[in-house]
Write an enzyme that holds these catalytic residues in place. Structure first.
Site, short mmCIF file in Angstrom:
data_model
loop_
_atom_site.label_atom_id
_atom_site.label_comp_id
_atom_site.label_asym_id
_atom_site.label_seq_id
_atom_site.Cartn_x
_atom_site.Cartn_y
_atom_site.Cartn_z
N CYS A 1 0.86 -1.18 0.00
CA CYS A 1 0.00 0.00 0.00
C CYS A 1 0.90 1.23 0.00
O CYS A 1 1.94 1.24 0.65
CB CYS A 1 -0.85 0.05 1.27
SG CYS A 1 -1.85 -1.38 1.54
N ILE B 1 3.71 -14.01 -3.70
CA ILE B 1 3.95 -12.60 -3.94
C ILE B 1 2.65 -11.84 -4.22
O ILE B 1 1.66 -12.44 -4.64
CB ILE B 1 4.90 -12.39 -5.17
CG1 ILE B 1 4.32 -13.03 -6.43
CG2 ILE B 1 6.28 -12.89 -4.89
CD1 ILE B 1 5.09 -12.76 -7.71
N GLY C 1 -5.32 -17.16 -6.85
CA GLY C 1 -5.93 -15.86 -7.06
C GLY C 1 -6.66 -15.76 -8.38
O GLY C 1 -7.81 -16.19 -8.52
C1 LIG Z 1 -8.49 -8.44 -8.84
C2 LIG Z 1 -7.41 -8.60 -7.82
C3 LIG Z 1 -7.55 -8.00 -6.57
C4 LIG Z 1 -6.55 -8.15 -5.60
N1 LIG Z 1 -6.72 -7.57 -4.37
C5 LIG Z 1 -5.77 -7.76 -3.41
C6 LIG Z 1 -5.96 -7.23 -2.11
O1 LIG Z 1 -6.98 -6.62 -1.78
N2 LIG Z 1 -4.96 -7.44 -1.19
C7 LIG Z 1 -3.82 -8.13 -1.49
O2 LIG Z 1 -2.96 -8.29 -0.62
N3 LIG Z 1 -3.64 -8.67 -2.72
C8 LIG Z 1 -4.58 -8.48 -3.68
N4 LIG Z 1 -4.40 -9.05 -4.92
C9 LIG Z 1 -3.18 -9.84 -5.19
C10 LIG Z 1 -3.43 -11.33 -5.03
O3 LIG Z 1 -3.83 -11.64 -3.70
C11 LIG Z 1 -2.18 -12.16 -5.39
O4 LIG Z 1 -1.14 -11.81 -4.52
C12 LIG Z 1 -1.71 -11.93 -6.82
O5 LIG Z 1 -2.79 -11.71 -7.69
C13 LIG Z 1 -0.86 -13.10 -7.34
O6 LIG Z 1 -1.61 -14.30 -7.35
P1 LIG Z 1 -2.42 -14.84 -8.65
O7 LIG Z 1 -1.50 -14.71 -9.83
O8 LIG Z 1 -2.81 -16.24 -8.33
O9 LIG Z 1 -3.61 -13.94 -8.81
C14 LIG Z 1 -5.40 -8.91 -5.90
C15 LIG Z 1 -5.27 -9.50 -7.17
C16 LIG Z 1 -6.25 -9.36 -8.11
C17 LIG Z 1 -6.08 -10.05 -9.44
#
Ligand SMILES: Cc1cc2nc3c(=O)[nH]c(=O)nc-3n(C[C@H](O)[C@H](O)[C@H](O)COP(=O)(O)O)c2cc1C
Length: 320
Positions: free
Chosen positions: A144, A205, A280
């Site tokens: 953040c 990550i 995610g």
């Molecule tokens: C639409 C979206 C919203 C996300 N919101 C958050 C969030 O509120 N807090 C957070 O720590 N990570 C957030 N992330 C990151 C995911 O938790 C994760 O770390 C990241 O997308 C990598 O994993 P993935 O490739 O499986 O999506 C968000 C990712 C996406 C795609």
């Protein structure tokens, strides 16, 4: 790893032990959800019983409600997705009344992701969660911008990351995980700093910063110009990061994530050192992906005569 004595290969899938210990919480299996990609689970629970999962990691919540950023907020890219949602959430008090109550009824371990614009905001959200019950851990979203420090992202520097973790640890009554960004030169350095500040575990990550332009209009595809890149495109970065951090601090539990979609991806994450694996972006294409991975993981281990997932953690084999 031990192969079945009778058959040398193969075990009964029903006998496979998928349980893992995440900083003192026993998860029935290592499959969990990545923050922001599963809300608090109520929508997906219409498709399958989410209490089958090892844990639910919730969308980041802040002290005040946030509407998030204006659209367009998401854009699909080859093998990935850009998003700039802007931490849309109802605020911690409404979230506790609505989402946490519902999750408590499900009886699944809950990892609550928290966010803030200042160290004080993180502390205040953590304070509101004290004594609420049903919370297995707090995940501190360090990606953040810090309004008190030129908007620099906390997770990009060891000092500010430590300050947030210390503030949350001061008040929290459950284990605290620090969630790291890959957008740094040395992620192991940040990981060490966060653990030294008292973090009980690490999540990695978060997304990596990206950008895309519509060639016709010349405008960024995302209203915010920049967005976080997620999905299979970032999986090798995630595997590298989990490996580096596990090598630096093998004693610390890690929730590994980044582009995980298949059972092979889950195994890869565990082999480099993840205790739990969060899914995610894959949920957007297939809301049943986490449930499917659970079944496939059991079979994958059984077919190879591996009795428990815990045996696989940190088993990267060096080339001779
Ligand atoms: C639409 C979206 C919203 C996300 N919101 C958050 C969030 O509120 N807090 C957070 O720590 N990570 C957030 N992330 C990151 C995911 O938790 C994760 O770390 C990241 O997308 C990598 O994993 P993935 O490739 O499986 O999506 C968000 C990712 C996406 C795609």
């Amino acid at each position: 790893m031990t192969a079945d004595a009778d058959t040398a290969v193969g075990r009964d899938p029903a006998t496979i032990d998928l349980s893992v210990d995440l900083a003192g919480t026993t998860m029935a299996n290592p499959i969990t959800t990545a923050s922001g990609c599963f809300a608090s689970g109520a929508e997906i629970d219409r498709f399958f019983d989410i209490s089958q999962l090892g844990a639910i990691v919730t969308k980041s919540i802040t002290i005040e409600p946030r509407e998030g950023l204006p659209p367009p907020r998401m854009h699909e890219t080859p093998s990935g997705m850009l998003n700039a949602i802007g931490l849309q959430n109802p605020g911690v008090d409404t979230w506790i009344e609505r989402d946490l109550r519902w999750l408590q009824g499900k009886g699944v371990p809950v990892v609550v992701s928290i966010a803030g614009k200042s160290i004080d905001e993180f502390r205040l959200v953590a304070q509101q969660l004290v004594g609420k019950g049903g919370i297995a851990a707090i995940e501190v979203n360090l990606s953040c911008p810090n309004v008190e420090h030129r908007g620099l992202v906390f997770a990009c520097q060891p000092g500010p990351s430590q300050a947030v973790i210390s503030a949350v640890k001061d008040v929290a009554d459950v284990p605290v995980f620090g969630k790291l960004t890959p957008d740094v030169t040395d992620i192991a350095e940040i990981a060490r700093a966060v653990v030294d500040a008292g973090a009980d575990g690490l999540s990695l990550i978060n997304t990596t910063l990206g950008m895309a332009i519509d060639p016709e209009t010349g405008r960024p595809r995302i209203r915010n110009t920049f967005g976080g890149l997620s999905g299979p495109a970032i999986r090798p970065m995630a595997v590298r990061a989990v490996h580096q951090v596990h090598q630096a601090r093998p004693d610390v539990p890690i929730i590994g994530m980044g582009g995980v979609r298949t059972v092979q991806d889950v195994v890869e994450m565990v082999r480099v050192g993840a205790t739990a694996v969060a899914i995610g972006t894959a949920n957007f294409a297939d809301p049943l992906v986490t449930q499917r991975l659970l079944g496939e993981l059991r079979t994958w281990l059984a077919d190879r005569g591996i009795a428990s997932i815990a045996e696989l953690r940190g088993t990267v084999q060096p080339w001779q």
